[in-house]
Design a protein around this motif. Sequence first.
Motif, mmCIF file in Angstrom:
data_model
loop_
_atom_site.group_PDB
_atom_site.id
_atom_site.type_symbol
_atom_site.label_atom_id
_atom_site.label_comp_id
_atom_site.label_asym_id
_atom_site.label_seq_id
_atom_site.Cartn_x
_atom_site.Cartn_y
_atom_site.Cartn_z
ATOM 1 N N TRP A 23 28.903 29.215 46.794
ATOM 2 C CA TRP A 23 29.896 30.280 46.789
ATOM 3 C C TRP A 23 29.738 31.189 47.992
ATOM 4 O O TRP A 23 28.621 31.465 48.428
ATOM 5 N N MET A 29 33.417 37.900 48.269
ATOM 6 C CA MET A 29 34.271 36.918 47.602
ATOM 7 C C MET A 29 35.745 37.310 47.739
ATOM 8 O O MET A 29 36.141 38.386 47.313
ATOM 9 N N PRO A 30 36.562 36.425 48.316
ATOM 10 C CA PRO A 30 37.950 36.808 48.563
ATOM 11 C C PRO A 30 38.891 36.567 47.389
ATOM 12 O O PRO A 30 40.063 36.898 47.468
ATOM 13 N N GLY A 31 38.392 35.938 46.330
ATOM 14 C CA GLY A 31 39.253 35.665 45.184
ATOM 15 C C GLY A 31 39.218 34.197 44.837
ATOM 16 O O GLY A 31 38.204 33.522 45.036
ATOM 17 N N ALA A 32 40.357 33.717 44.349
ATOM 18 C CA ALA A 32 40.386 32.348 43.831
ATOM 19 C C ALA A 32 40.497 31.290 44.939
ATOM 20 O O ALA A 32 40.297 30.112 44.680
ATOM 21 N N SER A 35 36.950 30.477 48.537
ATOM 22 C CA SER A 35 35.831 31.121 47.858
ATOM 23 C C SER A 35 34.517 30.352 47.976
ATOM 24 O O SER A 35 33.495 30.821 47.518
ATOM 25 N N GLN B 125 35.237 35.722 41.558
ATOM 26 C CA GLN B 125 36.619 35.380 41.898
ATOM 27 C C GLN B 125 37.578 36.232 41.080
ATOM 28 O O GLN B 125 38.543 36.802 41.603
ATOM 29 N N GLU B 128 37.571 40.020 42.101
ATOM 30 C CA GLU B 128 38.281 40.314 43.352
ATOM 31 C C GLU B 128 39.790 40.237 43.158
ATOM 32 O O GLU B 128 40.533 41.110 43.612
ATOM 33 N N GLU B 129 40.246 39.212 42.467
ATOM 34 C CA GLU B 129 41.687 39.091 42.235
ATOM 35 C C GLU B 129 42.193 40.259 41.400
ATOM 36 O O GLU B 129 43.287 40.776 41.625
ATOM 37 N N LYS B 132 42.294 43.501 43.572
ATOM 38 C CA LYS B 132 43.414 43.508 44.531
ATOM 39 C C LYS B 132 44.646 44.127 43.893
ATOM 40 O O LYS B 132 45.548 44.598 44.568
#
Lengths: 426, 527
Positions: A23, A29-32, A35, B125, B128-129, B132
């Motif tokens: 990871w 972590m930028p999201g889904a 990643s 994950q 972060e989502e 946002k």
Amino acid sequence: MTMNLEDLRYDAEKCVGCKGCVWVDHIYMPGATFSTRCPSLDRYQFDAYAAYGREKMALAVMEGRLEYSPRLLDAVYACQLCGACDAGCKRNLDLEPLLVLEAFRRRCVEDGAGPLPEHRRIADRIEKTRNYYGADARMRGRWLPADIRMRHEGAGIAYFAGCNASYAQPGIAQATARVLNASGADFMPMPEEWCCGYPLYATGQAEQARRVAEHNMAVVKESGAKILLTSCAECYKTWKVDYPKLFDMSTADMGFTVTHLTEYLAPLVTQGDVSLPGSFVARVAYHDPCNLGRLSEPWVHWAGKRGRFGVLSPPKEYRRGTFGIYQQPRELLGAIPGLELVEMVRMRENAWCCGSGGGCASQFPEFARWTAQERIQEAKHVGAEVMVSACPWCKESLAGAAREGDVHLAVYDISELLVRALAAPE
Amino acid sequence: MAIPREAYRAIEAIVGAGFISEDPAICEAYCSGRMGYVKDTAYEKDFLGVPDCVVLPGSTEEVQGIVRVACQYKIPFVPASSFWIIHCAAKVPGSMILDLKRMNHFEIDSDGMYAVVGPGIIYSQLQEEAMKRGLYTTVPGGGSQAAVIPNMLHWGLSPLNYRTGWAARRILGTEWVTPRGELVRLGSLALQADPFWGEGPGPDLRGLLRGWAGWFGSLGIVTKMAVKLLPFQPERLVPTGISPNTALELPTSRVRWYNYALPSRQALIKAMYEIGQAGICAGVTKVPIMWRYIAKARTREQFWEFWSQPGKEDEVARTNILRILIIGYTSEGQLAYEDRVLADIMSELGGELRPTRHSDQSWIKNADAVTMWFLTGAFISVEVTVDSIACADKTRTKLTELKRSFTPPLMEDYGDMGWLQVSEFGHNGYVEFLTYFDPDEKDLDKIDEWSFIAAPKEDVRWGTYSGFMICQSPLHLTGPAYGPNCHLWMLKMKEAFDPDHLSNPPVPENIDDYIERSERLRPLRDW
């Protein structure tokens, strides 16, 4: 070389399976999407294709529970050795996953199971012609145009072009030489330049790598140069890190300094000694080469013992990717008029590999290309029109992926942009 | 021992040849132990093995198909997402691993404030989502690399549960493939395609799914879950630094940490109650002293240099630092108000504000659970109490006393009483009792005795509820003490849904099974 696979058993055993090797740093972590940091796990999905899975296989080989097979070798070698796993693991733990992966390949070769066919072919070429391509060794220095001012001996800087810039992308070597000229550097081409040996070291062919390294280091010492400069990240890291590793010494003890073009030039530009008047108007994404970024910290030789609770005596300095060459290329790009630098989601120590390293470009070209295409998509995601890197192998891999994918993204080596920027506007 | 050829071909037809393997190298990478929580105990070394087959399904339909084939051919299967706990391993011969990483479905409904995730989605994950979009969830102490679905079903404990409540309360519409391969839809999903709500028609089956602190994959596979998100504050938490020194910079007008030193343990406990009753704050926690030295140390050797300095016992005894998070969810004014109320409470109790870094390394988006292995190479928590604050405080006292007889081989912690925090505005106290040991210790038997027998017996003796009742306790020891028949009901449910015991066997009786098979531990069984 002291580190065989058994020497690294502790590091393989004490993996806790946290997947920090897979990871992106959770803080970043930028999201889904975007990643993950491990190309081989993303591509092949089975755990055997990640550092934690390879470490389990390594333990099983050491314990005699797992035999060599085509699938095992595939899992071991379908890996760019990009070091993303290493930087990720070392955020929290004092373990050496990349050293385990490298030692596992040496073990494969020692046991007669490796390397893979293309790696052997390249090794033969290097043995016979001293270069990756099997090209005429006499043509190595032919990239040098007549108008470049440099000495042929006795200079303080030896410029090591590397196989790719010498034969495949001479424009990078020429651009580098012109940049050095413009900066007033006292430099000469590396005398009797042989392949740096990365394709040998990275594929576990340590004996041959050592012979190449011995030759190259002796040549530099004999030349009197105090700086070995290159614009190839792969050569840079091989000289700076893998050569001392091969001889159980530290980078600081080599007797000369290994430096990258960006490392050399950035302070001159920021101090105003060199100016970059020529503009380059574009949204540019900088791709951190693994070997210039997270893998470039000096090698510090360590010998000692491990006691209770795994405590080392004497203490060891871990290379965690913190002090890689990240800022200097960005400073240079930031100094070019009109250039708008945009950062990709995975940057610096979290950078996604270009796909080329670890012997993958030769043995697993489809995987290498897929990896590069993922990176191209990331550049497009942030709206980049141009991608720049600081390694001919990165440029080749990324440009090839953009071409094949019919993606409108120009790819340059930083030396090519710098030489344009050095020219005053008309 | 390969799985039957017909079964292999049937599963290959479901997932495709690229997503199933029985190659020894591929299977070895899923070998038991050597991964996650509870690794390095003798249980891991003795009891676990390499699967015969690994499958990577990509959808709920594929999971159903695989499970039906497994039932037809009586193949034990082990579903896992992040493999972050030792149950995610082959424990009986002929096992098949279902690696759920490909099922990384993700969608988010900002208006409805929920996210729908597949088993392959991890907490960082999701966080972060969510952030946002001005929302947030809680990242558990187990780590931001923990997969959301299994963790929500088990425990999901985080200091931020102080305000958001237990993870279990935030499970919404859910899809569950039973151990026989039937698809059950829970909550609003039972009626329509929108998973926005957790309660549906009939009895709330979320309790069944959660079992007694989790089933660990032994009651089938949850393939999709909607999770409630909560409103956050609008300022961005900016990631900074280069590994290993990465952190989120906090917008201090909206998010702040406070370290208050209380004059006594009693004052610290009282502060926990008062803060909860005042209805302020976002997190209230007292961390083990050694964690502060972990944060300072660049290497393990440096940690031991710090930890070996004289005076540690005294330092542990007199240090009562409460770490508090305030979030101005609605406004800067909210933070300012809660800051004043907190200051009032602390003033009454003699609390002193200590310098506090306004960054977050390990609570909001990251959770550095893996750092627990940094000290000695091996770690095990023997307790995750979710009970009253008073009970949590009593538990840590009792375990601290008991631990003395297991030190060594456990690492000396000078009587530190573990990690204590508050959940649900003071309705819950949580204590996690973390212990560290050398994984190359010769006498791992004592570690196993401490983990699997002594600590659970202490829970029974003092009536403490621990979330490790399933994964680390003999069911037939702890079960009769709580209920006294809830373990029997649990086994009846297991029998009803999985009569062939194919879903991650022998969970939930795996610890009992291990103790029975262990020559060293069997003599200690007195229940």
